[in-house]
Design a protein around this motif. Structure first.
Motif, mmCIF file in Angstrom:
data_model
loop_
_atom_site.group_PDB
_atom_site.id
_atom_site.type_symbol
_atom_site.label_atom_id
_atom_site.label_comp_id
_atom_site.label_asym_id
_atom_site.label_seq_id
_atom_site.Cartn_x
_atom_site.Cartn_y
_atom_site.Cartn_z
ATOM 1 N N GLU A 23 0.851 -1.195 0.000
ATOM 2 C CA GLU A 23 0.000 0.000 0.000
ATOM 3 C C GLU A 23 0.883 1.240 0.000
ATOM 4 O OE1 GLU A 23 -2.801 0.149 3.213
ATOM 5 O OE2 GLU A 23 -3.284 -1.965 3.020
ATOM 6 N N ILE A 24 0.549 2.185 -0.876
ATOM 7 C CA ILE A 24 1.269 3.455 -0.923
ATOM 8 C C ILE A 24 0.275 4.562 -0.604
ATOM 9 C CG2 ILE A 24 2.636 5.047 -2.322
ATOM 10 C CD1 ILE A 24 3.386 2.622 -4.077
ATOM 11 N N GLN A 25 0.584 5.319 0.415
ATOM 12 C CA GLN A 25 -0.260 6.428 0.840
ATOM 13 C C GLN A 25 -0.308 7.474 -0.264
ATOM 14 O OE1 GLN A 25 1.469 8.431 4.164
ATOM 15 N NE2 GLN A 25 -0.259 9.782 4.477
ATOM 16 N N ASN A 26 -1.488 8.027 -0.525
ATOM 17 C CA ASN A 26 -1.647 9.065 -1.540
ATOM 18 C C ASN A 26 -1.731 10.416 -0.855
ATOM 19 O OD1 ASN A 26 -2.509 10.806 -3.573
ATOM 20 N ND2 ASN A 26 -3.652 9.184 -4.598
ATOM 21 N N LEU A 27 -0.828 11.333 -1.194
ATOM 22 C CA LEU A 27 -0.794 12.649 -0.562
ATOM 23 C C LEU A 27 -1.522 13.724 -1.371
ATOM 24 C CD1 LEU A 27 2.879 12.734 0.742
ATOM 25 C CD2 LEU A 27 0.791 12.161 1.995
ATOM 26 N N CYS A 28 -2.120 13.347 -2.500
ATOM 27 C CA CYS A 28 -2.819 14.324 -3.333
ATOM 28 C C CYS A 28 -4.071 14.826 -2.623
ATOM 29 C CB CYS A 28 -3.213 13.714 -4.671
ATOM 30 S SG CYS A 28 -1.816 13.216 -5.674
ATOM 31 N N ARG A 29 -4.304 16.131 -2.698
ATOM 32 C CA ARG A 29 -5.507 16.715 -2.101
ATOM 33 C C ARG A 29 -6.747 16.121 -2.746
ATOM 34 N NH1 ARG A 29 -5.380 23.105 -1.162
ATOM 35 N NH2 ARG A 29 -6.732 22.641 0.581
ATOM 36 N N ASN A 30 -7.784 15.977 -1.947
ATOM 37 C CA ASN A 30 -9.088 15.479 -2.408
ATOM 38 C C ASN A 30 -9.027 14.059 -2.959
ATOM 39 O OD1 ASN A 30 -10.298 17.953 -1.727
ATOM 40 N ND2 ASN A 30 -9.639 18.818 -3.679
ATOM 41 N N ASN A 31 -7.996 13.326 -2.667
ATOM 42 C CA ASN A 31 -7.896 11.933 -3.099
ATOM 43 C C ASN A 31 -7.447 11.115 -1.901
ATOM 44 O OD1 ASN A 31 -7.468 9.456 -4.224
ATOM 45 N ND2 ASN A 31 -6.221 10.192 -5.917
#
Length: 90
Positions: A23-31
């Motif tokens: 699992e890779i954490q997603n740092l994009c806003r609103n995602n």
């Protein structure tokens, strides 16, 4: 931190087969979704496997071994937290 998960015997490496969930954490806003990948792999050391996958980067690793034989490795690399869950395949 390197831990021996009881996979070694008197100088020999015991290669085990695992289902790996990465699992890779997603740092994009609103995602809020995570990138999740599934693999079947063989290794004698889950922590070293992760270290080899992230070669060339500054990585902070921690790990947890469970009684059922599964190993979870957490890697912080380039500001992202990645989780690798190794579950033994019977």
């Amino acid at each position: 931190m390197h831990r021996d998960f009881g996979l070694h015997r008197a100088g020999e490496d015991v290669v085990m087969e695992y289902e790996l969930v990465h699992e890779i954490q997603n740092l994009c806003r609103n995602n809020q979704m995570r990138d999740v990948y599934f693999h079947e792999i063989e290794t004698d050391d889950p922590v070293e496997y992760v270290r080899r996958q992230l070669t060339g980067r500054v990585v902070e690793l921690s790990s947890e071994a469970r009684a059922d034989g599964s190993v979870t490795v957490y890697a912080t690399c380039d500001g992202l937290t990645q989780k690798f869950v190794f579950t033994p395949i019977s």
